[in-house]
Design a protein around this motif. Sequence first.
Motif, PDB file in Angstrom:
ATOM      1  N   ILE A  22       0.834  -1.205   0.000  1.00 34.28           N
ATOM      2  CA  ILE A  22       0.000   0.000   0.000  1.00 34.28           C
ATOM      3  C   ILE A  22       0.864   1.248   0.000  1.00 34.28           C
ATOM      4  O   ILE A  22       0.565   2.235  -0.686  1.00 34.28           O
ATOM      5  CB  ILE A  22      -0.973  -0.019   1.199  1.00 34.28           C
ATOM      6  CG1 ILE A  22      -2.021  -1.124   1.009  1.00 34.28           C
ATOM      7  CG2 ILE A  22      -1.648   1.337   1.379  1.00 34.28           C
ATOM      8  CD1 ILE A  22      -2.904  -1.352   2.209  1.00 34.28           C
ATOM      9  N   ASP A  23       1.951   1.211   0.756  1.00 33.68           N
ATOM     10  CA  ASP A  23       2.885   2.348   0.731  1.00 33.68           C
ATOM     11  C   ASP A  23       3.457   2.546  -0.672  1.00 33.68           C
ATOM     12  O   ASP A  23       3.610   3.687  -1.141  1.00 33.68           O
ATOM     13  CB  ASP A  23       4.030   2.112   1.722  1.00 33.68           C
ATOM     14  CG  ASP A  23       3.596   2.267   3.174  1.00 33.68           C
ATOM     15  OD1 ASP A  23       2.545   2.886   3.425  1.00 33.68           O
ATOM     16  OD2 ASP A  23       4.322   1.764   4.051  1.00 33.68           O
ATOM     17  N   HIS A  62       0.970   4.131  -2.818  1.00 26.45           N
ATOM     18  CA  HIS A  62       0.886   5.556  -2.503  1.00 26.45           C
ATOM     19  C   HIS A  62       1.922   6.345  -3.301  1.00 26.45           C
ATOM     20  O   HIS A  62       1.638   7.461  -3.771  1.00 26.45           O
ATOM     21  CB  HIS A  62       1.089   5.776  -1.001  1.00 26.45           C
ATOM     22  CG  HIS A  62       1.045   7.209  -0.590  1.00 26.45           C
ATOM     23  ND1 HIS A  62       2.184   7.937  -0.330  1.00 26.45           N
ATOM     24  CD2 HIS A  62      -0.001   8.048  -0.418  1.00 26.45           C
ATOM     25  CE1 HIS A  62       1.842   9.173   0.010  1.00 26.45           C
ATOM     26  NE2 HIS A  62       0.520   9.266  -0.042  1.00 26.45           N
ATOM     27  N   GLU A  63       3.106   5.781  -3.475  1.00 27.73           N
ATOM     28  CA  GLU A  63       4.131   6.458  -4.275  1.00 27.73           C
ATOM     29  C   GLU A  63       3.654   6.633  -5.717  1.00 27.73           C
ATOM     30  O   GLU A  63       3.821   7.704  -6.312  1.00 27.73           O
ATOM     31  CB  GLU A  63       5.435   5.661  -4.232  1.00 27.73           C
ATOM     32  CG  GLU A  63       6.100   5.608  -2.860  1.00 27.73           C
ATOM     33  CD  GLU A  63       6.452   6.987  -2.334  1.00 27.73           C
ATOM     34  OE1 GLU A  63       7.009   7.789  -3.118  1.00 27.73           O
ATOM     35  OE2 GLU A  63       6.166   7.266  -1.163  1.00 27.73           O
ATOM     36  N   GLY A 103       0.555   6.653  -6.636  1.00 26.42           N
ATOM     37  CA  GLY A 103      -0.579   7.568  -6.565  1.00 26.42           C
ATOM     38  C   GLY A 103      -0.167   9.020  -6.494  1.00 26.42           C
ATOM     39  O   GLY A 103      -0.852   9.896  -7.044  1.00 26.42           O
ATOM     40  N   GLN A 104       0.953   9.290  -5.845  1.00 26.41           N
ATOM     41  CA  GLN A 104       1.409  10.674  -5.752  1.00 26.41           C
ATOM     42  C   GLN A 104       1.961  11.188  -7.077  1.00 26.41           C
ATOM     43  O   GLN A 104       1.888  12.387  -7.362  1.00 26.41           O
ATOM     44  CB  GLN A 104       2.453  10.805  -4.637  1.00 26.41           C
ATOM     45  CG  GLN A 104       1.852  10.663  -3.249  1.00 26.41           C
ATOM     46  CD  GLN A 104       0.682  11.623  -3.042  1.00 26.41           C
ATOM     47  OE1 GLN A 104       0.877  12.834  -2.970  1.00 26.41           O
ATOM     48  NE2 GLN A 104      -0.536  11.094  -2.976  1.00 26.41           N
ATOM     49  N   GLY A 135      -1.419   3.644  -9.768  1.00 22.56           N
ATOM     50  CA  GLY A 135      -2.372   4.602  -9.199  1.00 22.56           C
ATOM     51  C   GLY A 135      -3.236   5.157 -10.309  1.00 22.56           C
ATOM     52  O   GLY A 135      -2.798   5.229 -11.463  1.00 22.56           O
ATOM     53  N   HIS A 140     -10.494   8.560  -7.108  1.00 20.99           N
ATOM     54  CA  HIS A 140      -9.300   8.369  -6.283  1.00 20.99           C
ATOM     55  C   HIS A 140      -9.018   6.881  -6.138  1.00 20.99           C
ATOM     56  O   HIS A 140      -9.942   6.050  -6.166  1.00 20.99           O
ATOM     57  CB  HIS A 140      -9.488   8.952  -4.878  1.00 20.99           C
ATOM     58  CG  HIS A 140      -9.119  10.393  -4.759  1.00 20.99           C
ATOM     59  ND1 HIS A 140      -7.908  10.906  -5.187  1.00 20.99           N
ATOM     60  CD2 HIS A 140      -9.802  11.447  -4.216  1.00 20.99           C
ATOM     61  CE1 HIS A 140      -7.867  12.207  -4.927  1.00 20.99           C
ATOM     62  NE2 HIS A 140      -8.992  12.558  -4.352  1.00 20.99           N
ATOM     63  N   ARG A 188      -7.669   4.956   3.135  1.00 28.39           N
ATOM     64  CA  ARG A 188      -6.457   5.740   2.875  1.00 28.39           C
ATOM     65  C   ARG A 188      -6.452   6.138   1.413  1.00 28.39           C
ATOM     66  O   ARG A 188      -6.366   5.290   0.520  1.00 28.39           O
ATOM     67  CB  ARG A 188      -5.202   4.924   3.210  1.00 28.39           C
ATOM     68  CG  ARG A 188      -3.902   5.685   2.984  1.00 28.39           C
ATOM     69  CD  ARG A 188      -2.707   4.835   3.334  1.00 28.39           C
ATOM     70  NE  ARG A 188      -1.453   5.543   3.038  1.00 28.39           N
ATOM     71  CZ  ARG A 188      -0.243   4.966   3.098  1.00 28.39           C
ATOM     72  NH1 ARG A 188      -0.116   3.708   3.482  1.00 28.39           N
ATOM     73  NH2 ARG A 188       0.835   5.682   2.813  1.00 28.39           N
ATOM     74  N   LEU A 210      -4.833   7.209  -1.720  1.00 27.76           N
ATOM     75  CA  LEU A 210      -3.454   7.102  -2.187  1.00 27.76           C
ATOM     76  C   LEU A 210      -3.114   8.115  -3.266  1.00 27.76           C
ATOM     77  O   LEU A 210      -1.937   8.313  -3.577  1.00 27.76           O
ATOM     78  CB  LEU A 210      -3.204   5.674  -2.716  1.00 27.76           C
ATOM     79  CG  LEU A 210      -3.516   4.550  -1.726  1.00 27.76           C
ATOM     80  CD1 LEU A 210      -3.231   3.200  -2.368  1.00 27.76           C
ATOM     81  CD2 LEU A 210      -2.731   4.704  -0.433  1.00 27.76           C
ATOM     82  N   THR A 211      -4.135   8.746  -3.844  1.00 30.70           N
ATOM     83  CA  THR A 211      -3.923   9.721  -4.917  1.00 30.70           C
ATOM     84  C   THR A 211      -4.312  11.132  -4.491  1.00 30.70           C
ATOM     85  O   THR A 211      -4.587  11.998  -5.330  1.00 30.70           O
ATOM     86  CB  THR A 211      -4.719   9.325  -6.171  1.00 30.70           C
ATOM     87  OG1 THR A 211      -6.063   9.014  -5.789  1.00 30.70           O
ATOM     88  CG2 THR A 211      -4.104   8.121  -6.858  1.00 30.70           C
TER      89      THR A 211
END
Length: 257
Positions: free
Chosen positions: A10-11, A14-15, A17-18, A110, A240, A250, A252-253
């Motif tokens: 998930i982390d 998130h990368e 997604g960013q 993402g 999202h 959470r 992520l985006t």
Amino acid sequence: MVELKTDTSIDAMHEAGQVVASALTAARKAAGVGVSLLELDEVARGVLRAAGATSPFLGYRPTFAPTPFPAVICASVNDAIVHGIPDGYRLRDGDLVSLDCGAELGGWVGDSAISFTVGTPRPADVRLIETTERALAAGIGAAVVGNRIGDIAHAIGTVCREAGYGIMDGFGGHGIGRRMHEDPSVPNEGRPGRGMPLRHGMALAIEPMLIAGGGDEWRTDPDGWTLRTTDGSRAAHAEHTVAITEAGPRVLTARVP
């Protein structure tokens, strides 16, 4: 089959997604009267390139598509709901624009979408966009361990229908992770308490697509990709990528203002 992601995965999502969030933020900032959709696509390409990410959109060809998708964003204007192909069209004052973007980084994907107006906004478009964002927020709020897919669908659909808008028939959100489209499907309308239970580690792309005219129907452009409202009314899209966790949803985006 639904793959439950580890916290480490998930982390990593998130990368990815960013990167998507940054690409959408940059493209929206670049959008203005006279700017072409191809120029917005190039802005997003630059963000992905700088981050070392690739596009899950570019070259994507599902079974319905006559050709591979040629861009890293979908750019849908006014009565186009989703899947618009960026071309030489130059944005005009009052246009309603929906941009959808994905990124793959380190083997994880993402996916996110935004809608906004260019130049002088029409009050009706502002209301449509705000309602689409509220529907997305309602869906995310229902994305908690112990709920079911139907709870997300019901939350989205309730916001849309109470506002008098249509919901694009046959389209909705989806699972996401190592690929852009995974199980399960996430409808934008449904009955609460029904469907697959939500568990820690599920990742979903939640994406309401609203039609201002109140109908749910759409048609396909000759390009085989762009989907438009049949009544010519405007549409908005918000999305999202969200991870289901024991601590709550959470996003992520999420975009930094």
